[in-house]
Design a protein around this motif. Structure first.
Motif, short mmCIF file in Angstrom:
data_model
loop_
_atom_site.label_atom_id
_atom_site.label_comp_id
_atom_site.label_asym_id
_atom_site.label_seq_id
_atom_site.Cartn_x
_atom_site.Cartn_y
_atom_site.Cartn_z
N TRP A 611 -18.25 -12.52 42.76
CA TRP A 611 -19.24 -12.44 43.84
C TRP A 611 -19.58 -10.98 44.13
N ALA A 612 -18.57 -10.14 44.21
CA ALA A 612 -18.82 -8.74 44.58
C ALA A 612 -19.64 -8.03 43.50
N ARG A 613 -19.39 -8.37 42.21
CA ARG A 613 -20.20 -7.75 41.15
C ARG A 613 -21.65 -8.23 41.23
N LEU A 614 -21.81 -9.53 41.53
CA LEU A 614 -23.17 -10.07 41.65
C LEU A 614 -23.90 -9.35 42.78
N CYS A 615 -23.18 -9.05 43.85
CA CYS A 615 -23.77 -8.34 44.98
C CYS A 615 -24.20 -6.94 44.54
N LYS A 616 -23.33 -6.23 43.78
CA LYS A 616 -23.68 -4.88 43.30
C LYS A 616 -24.92 -4.94 42.42
N CYS A 617 -25.02 -6.01 41.63
CA CYS A 617 -26.15 -6.14 40.71
C CYS A 617 -27.44 -6.45 41.48
N LEU A 618 -27.38 -7.33 42.46
CA LEU A 618 -28.60 -7.83 43.12
C LEU A 618 -28.96 -7.04 44.38
N GLY A 619 -28.00 -6.24 44.92
CA GLY A 619 -28.30 -5.45 46.11
C GLY A 619 -28.68 -6.34 47.29
N GLN A 620 -29.73 -5.95 48.03
CA GLN A 620 -30.10 -6.67 49.25
C GLN A 620 -30.49 -8.13 48.96
N ASP A 621 -30.89 -8.44 47.71
CA ASP A 621 -31.24 -9.83 47.38
C ASP A 621 -30.03 -10.76 47.52
N PHE A 622 -28.84 -10.16 47.64
CA PHE A 622 -27.63 -10.99 47.70
C PHE A 622 -27.38 -11.52 49.12
N LEU A 623 -28.04 -10.91 50.12
CA LEU A 623 -27.73 -11.25 51.53
C LEU A 623 -27.70 -12.75 51.84
N PRO A 624 -28.63 -13.57 51.30
CA PRO A 624 -28.59 -14.99 51.65
C PRO A 624 -27.27 -15.68 51.28
#
Length: 1109
Positions: A611-624
């Protein structure tokens, strides 16, 4: 019946109910036992005297040995100095009854195990009351037992001596002479093995509690008799006793190695003889090895001692190599099932591996490599596969400790390993691959840079060994080790071949092979970054299929590793390429997140990281997705450590459990078992929380409160360093997130008081944790985090918080100084040598990191509070002034100078009162041999020239000559000196600007102009070039020179600055362009042409385009 009536019966005149209560405390039925415990606790609270007397009475009259034993244990617990210590609550007559019953029972008890428990109880009580002289009869009683004819009494007295020596060493010191006689007599003359072991235990404990080395030396002559206890037990075939003796001697080797120094040749010789004796039990031989390795590891207490015995090191190495031969070619190994990973390995093999690693780390490469290479060549020349295997395994084990020496002999090392890639036995090929993996980690990146063209093709070929899936899987794992220390430039040419082979392995039927391929793909993607894009479309479908289909319990690890691989590949190729697949992957992860999993399922930890890597990859798009991710993540971060505490001598040892994931530590008489898997999950979760705050910035705002409440208490989580490190790193991120959310109007209606409240919660907690932190590296991180927090909160800090930070800085400086002086003491040891010197140097470098951070945080406080910080600076000066000393490291001197520079620059007039004290130091440091110290000093001179006014005036002459020495230095333009040079030029410019009336301007200003442009320190470059610009704009006569003689120089400086990168602000650059255009109009064309012709071709072109546009 109510509790009061029950108590009356239990403690009444009939002894049976009390005996029944004690037997129920030992019951295997939980219900019966907990009922009995509750009653026992009530007795303890309301009738402590009666309870203790009853237990003492049982010791005397009860016929059942196990009930007597239980009574001794319960009595000991009641008399232990902890929360339930009841001795002070008992009346005087109870005191004397208990003391006399205990001493009496020691004399009459016949069962040995019970005798020992009685001794434990006596020792426990005595450790609390003897130092206050609360048991005057005890010492005479012990001396009387020792000199009696009864072996059991002698043994009891020695057992009590052993346990008490740490508490009453001082009380016993006057009897050193008598004790020496008693110990010597018993060790050399007594024929009873139990008594001898008890005496050995007492001697060793007593030696450890003696503080003066001269007192310890008086016991030197006991050493032959102490060793004789061991050899006699072996000669009598009594290995259990011998093992007890060995364990005691290992303790001595660990705590007082120098006690053994004078007789080290005899002692180590005897131990190696035991280790070589094939007729002895494995356990005995392993303990003898442990003794010698422990001595080698005693670096802090006896640095360099074992390196003085090369003949023994060679023998020990040979013994360890022979242990590695004890390996069977087990059929299960070849099937490559994950659960048979260690098939064929024995306890000898495991000890050999572990001890080679420890020996190499403690003695270092200069000692070990010559011994190893001699023995390896014999092993590699032998026909048996086991010998080849042993040499390769040993090489992998010693690589970490010998890395500095092995890096210099890479050719030999790499050839030895690669030649074995073609060995006929698959276990040897596996060991060769294993060695390459280990060497890639320990000898990287040198190995990768010099040998990629030999290593990577060899690993690729090993992946084709379809007959031996174990070998294939290991080759894939070695690719992981190799690529972790590797640049994309080296890796990219091999990617086609490696990726296509890994894709084949992904479809293999063996899970071990698939897992190896997944971790290798992840690592290769991570190392090659955007170069991996061309393989993305081929790889991702396989990865997604594994994620979706590996649902079986036996495949859990496979699914976990596919998550890891997908998220790493996504980060490598970037958001655009990964976006469509990311959605699908997140759907799968979300459904897994809510499904029920067993506690030992590895998925949880892998999922947190994915999850944390996906967040780093997607940035603000990960907020939802955060609302799905955060609740379980917080739950993992809040896991309580799974801790079991037993007494160190209890019979139900934690260590006997088969649980791999339990780690045990012994503290005093408590043994603490901690479940490591729980700690690792907690650490991962804390790290991930830090990642989200860092990545999402203001978007993380809704979670700040919960995360702060979770992580702040973990700043003092001493069970696991990684948890503390993560909590520390998160502190500034949380504050930054809150502050940004305020500034961007995303704080859900909260205002600045919220940031203040958060800061008031975090900063004091960090200061308090720093005060208690045992690890130097984490201390440095805490100071760093505190510095960032102060930068973010700044003016929100109140005076008491600044006070607490300053007090803590004093404490940090003091603690660091005392650690340094301890190291200096170590360097005086008789066997101290170059390798030990290296070790101390590394530890001191770690210390400099702490000082660096102290400098940074003081700089921040000075910049934030300016002159109002000066009273604190005055308090600190007695801690900082010693850092200027010639005996201090350059780094400490640099930091001390930087702190003064900050004070002078930020506090201006208010700091003038310090010039008298500090400027002489600064002037001297301008010509220090260390370029970083010179840079800080000349920068400080510039600051004082700018703000020092009349106070600086008398020093202008000396300042000029100091700066001149830096600028004229023959090596001034060497890379390491450039920063000092540029800052000296800048300082010279400030003297020209602010003290023109104190200098010979016709000499100094042109000399300054001649040094321009400066290009190393980009901050100073902007200042200096702006200054030149202003001087030309004002038509400064000294800069322009007689008849505008210096104009060509000025034009060429402007040209270089405008062609350079980042050498002036945009504003200064446009001012320079305007000046050049004015010159074009005012200068005669011939003069301008000759000026231009002196420039380099590209500068001429650039200038012409500027002037014509």
């Amino acid at each position: 019946m109510d509790q009061q009536s029950q108590l009356a019966v239990i403690l009444g005149s009939d002894p049976v109910p009390f005996e029944t209560l004690i037997s129920h405390l030992m019951s295997s039925s939980n219900e019966q036992r907990s009922h009995a415990e509750a009653l026992f606790n009530v007795c303890k609270q309301s009738e402590p005297d009666a309870l203790c007397l009853r237990l003492a009475h049982l010791l005397q009259v009860c016929a059942q040995p196990d009930t007597r034993a239980m009574a001794a244990i319960l009595l000991r617990k009641l008399l232990t100095r902890d929360d339930s210590y009841i001795w002070p609550r008992l009346n005087v007559s109870t005191h004397s009854s208990i003391k006399s019953v205990l001493l009496n029972q020691i004399q009459v008890e016949t069962a040995q195990s019970l005798s020992k428990k009685l001794c434990d109880t006596v020792s426990e009580l005595a450790s609390s009351i003897l130092p206050e002289n609360g048991w005057p009869e005890l010492l005479p009683f012990m001396f009387q037992c020792v000199s009696s004819d009864s072996p059991r009494l002698q043994e009891s007295a020695f057992l009590i001596f052993a346990q008490l020596s740490q508490y009453i060493g001082d009380v016993l010191t006057p009897f050193i002479k008598d004790l020496h006689t008693v110990f010597l007599k018993c060790l050399s003359e007594n024929s009873n093995a139990d008594v001898k072991i008890a005496a050995l235990n007492a001697v060793i404990n007593f030696i450890q509690c003696l503080t003066s080395s001269s007192d310890r030396d008086r016991f030197q002559d006991l050493l032959p008799a102490m060793m004789k206890t061991l050899t006699e037990a072996l000669n009598n075939g009594n290995e259990a006793t011998a093992q007890e003796a060995l364990e005691l001697l290992i303790e001595l080797a660990e705590t007082e190695p120098r006690f053994l120094r004078r007789q080290i040749v005899d002692v180590v010789g005897s131990m190696l003889q035991i280790a070589e004796a094939e007729s002895l039990e494995e356990g005995t031989r392993h303990l003898a090895i442990e003794f010698v390795v422990t001595l080698a590891e005693a670096r802090e207490r006896a640095p360099g001692m074992m390196r003085k015995l090369p003949q023994f090191i060679s023998r020990l190495f040979a013994i360890l190599m022979r242990l590695l031969l004890d390996i069977e070619d087990d059929a299960a190994w070849h099937t490559a099932e994950v659960e048979d990973e260690d098939a064929g390995e024995t306890s000898n093999y495991a000890v050999g591996q572990e001890c080679l690693d420890r020996l190499a780390i403690s003695l270092g490469g200069n000692t070990i490599v010559p011994v190893a290479s001699e023995q390896f060549s014999t092993y590699l020349a032998a026909p048996e596969w086991q010998k080849h295997h042993a040499a390769l395994i040993a090489l992998a084990q010693i690589a970490e400790g010998c890395s500095k020496v092995m890096v210099k002999n890479l050719e030999q090392v790499v050839s030895m390993v690669l030649n074995s890639f073609n060995h006929s036995h698959p276990r040897v090929r596996w060991a060769a691959i294993n060695a390459i993996g280990q060497l890639s980690t320990d000898l990287g990146p040198d190995l990768q840079n010099q040998y990629h063209q030999r290593v990577l093709p060899a690993l690729a070929a090993a992946m084709d060994d379809f007959q031996n899936p174990r070998v294939q899987a290991h080759a894939a794992s070695a690719v992981l080790n190799f690529s972790e220390n590797c640049t994309p430039e080296i890796l990219t040419p091999y990617l086609d071949g490696i990726v296509s082979k890994l894709l084949v392995l992904l479809q293999n039927g063996k899970q071990m092979v698939q897992e190896g391929a997944l971790t290798a793909l992840a690592s290769v993607a991570d190392s090659s970054q955007e170069h991996f894009q061309k393989y993305y479309d081929a790889v991702m479908p396989y990865l997604k299929a594994l994620l979706v289909n590996a649902t079986d319990k036996s495949n859990r690890m496979l699914r976990a590793k596919s998550m890891e691989c997908i998220s790493i590949v996504g980060m490598a190729v970037g958001k655009e390429k990964f976006r469509d697949d990311a959605k699908q992957v997140m759907e799968v992860l979300m459904s897994l997140q809510v499904s029920q999993r067993e506690t030992d399922d590895p998925t949880t930890s892998y999922m947190l990281q994915a999850w944390a890597r996906l967040c780093k990859c997607l940035g603000q798009d990960f907020l939802p997705y955060m609302s799905v991710v955060m609740p379980p993540l917080l739950q993992s971060a809040q896991l309580k450590p799974d801790v079991t505490i037993t007494s160190a001598d209890s019979d139900n040892d934690i260590e006997d459990s088969d649980d791999e994931s339990m780690e045990t530590i012994t503290l005093g008489d408590k043994r603490i078992g901690i479940k490591t898997s729980v700690l690792e999950e907690k650490a991962t979760a804390c790290n991930m929380l830090c990642c989200y705050a860092d990545e999402l910035k203001e978007g993380f705002f809704p979670w700040i409160d919960q995360v702060a409440l979770t992580l702040v208490p973990l700043l003092k989580f001493y069970f696991h360093e990684e948890v503390r490190k993560a909590a520390v790193s998160a502190m500034p991120e949380l504050l930054r997130s809150a502050k940004l959310a305020m500034e961007k109007g995303m704080a859900q209606g909260r205002n600045e008081t919220y940031v203040k409240q958060l800061s008031d919660y975090i900063i004091p907690a960090l200061v308090e944790a720093l005060h208690k932190e045992p690890d130097t590296e984490i201390c440095a991180s805490m100071l760093d985090a505190l510095n960032e927090c102060v930068q973010i909160s700044g003016p929100l800090l109140d005076e008491s918080q600044v006070r607490s930070i300053v007090d803590e800085i004093k404490q940090v400086i003091t603690a660091s100084a005392s650690r340094k002086s301890e190291r200096a003491e170590r360097a005086k040891a008789e066997d101290f040598d170059a390798e030990e010197g290296e070790l101390i140097k590394e530890e001191n470098e770690q210390e400099e990191e702490v000082f660096d951070q102290v400098g940074e945080i003081l700089g921040t406080l000075i910049k934030t509070f300016k002159a109002s910080f000066l009273p604190f600076f005055d308090e600190l000066s007695s801690y900082l002034t010693p850092m200027w000393g010639k005996d201090k490291t350059p780094e400490e001197r640099r930091i001390a100078i930087c702190i003064f520079d900050d004070v002078a620059e930020q506090c201006r007039e208010a700091s003038l009162k310090y010039y008298d004290t500090y400027l002489p130091f600064i002037l001297e440091a301008c010509n220090d041999e260390n370029p970083d110290v010179r840079q800080a000093a000349v920068y400080g001179l510039g600051v004082c020239a700018e703000f020092g006014g009349p106070v600086f005036k008398p020093l202008v002459g000396e300042a000029l000559s100091r700066l001149n020495a830096v600028i004229q230095h023959p090596n001034a333009s060497q890379p390491e000196n450039v920063m000092a040079y540029d800052n000296a030029v800048s300082a010279l410019g400030k003297i020209c600007l602010f003290h023109r009336d104190s200098i010979d301007a016709t000499q100094v200003v042109p000399a300054w102009l001649n040094c321009l442009p400066i290009k190393g320190d980009l901050i100073e470059a902007k200042v200096v070039h702006e200054q030149l610009c202003s001087m030309v704009e004002r038509s400064d006569n000294e800069v322009l020179g007689p008849n505008h003689h210096f104009l060509p120089k000025i034009v060429s400086v402007f040209a270089e600055v405008l062609c350079g990168k980042d050498l002036a602000t945009e504003q200064t650059a446009s001012r320079m362009v305007n000046l050049l255009r004015q010159l074009q109009q005012t200068l005669p064309p011939a003069a301008l042409a000759s000026t231009l012709s002196s420039l380099q071709p590209q500068q001429q072109l650039a200038l012409q385009s500027i002037l014509s546009s």
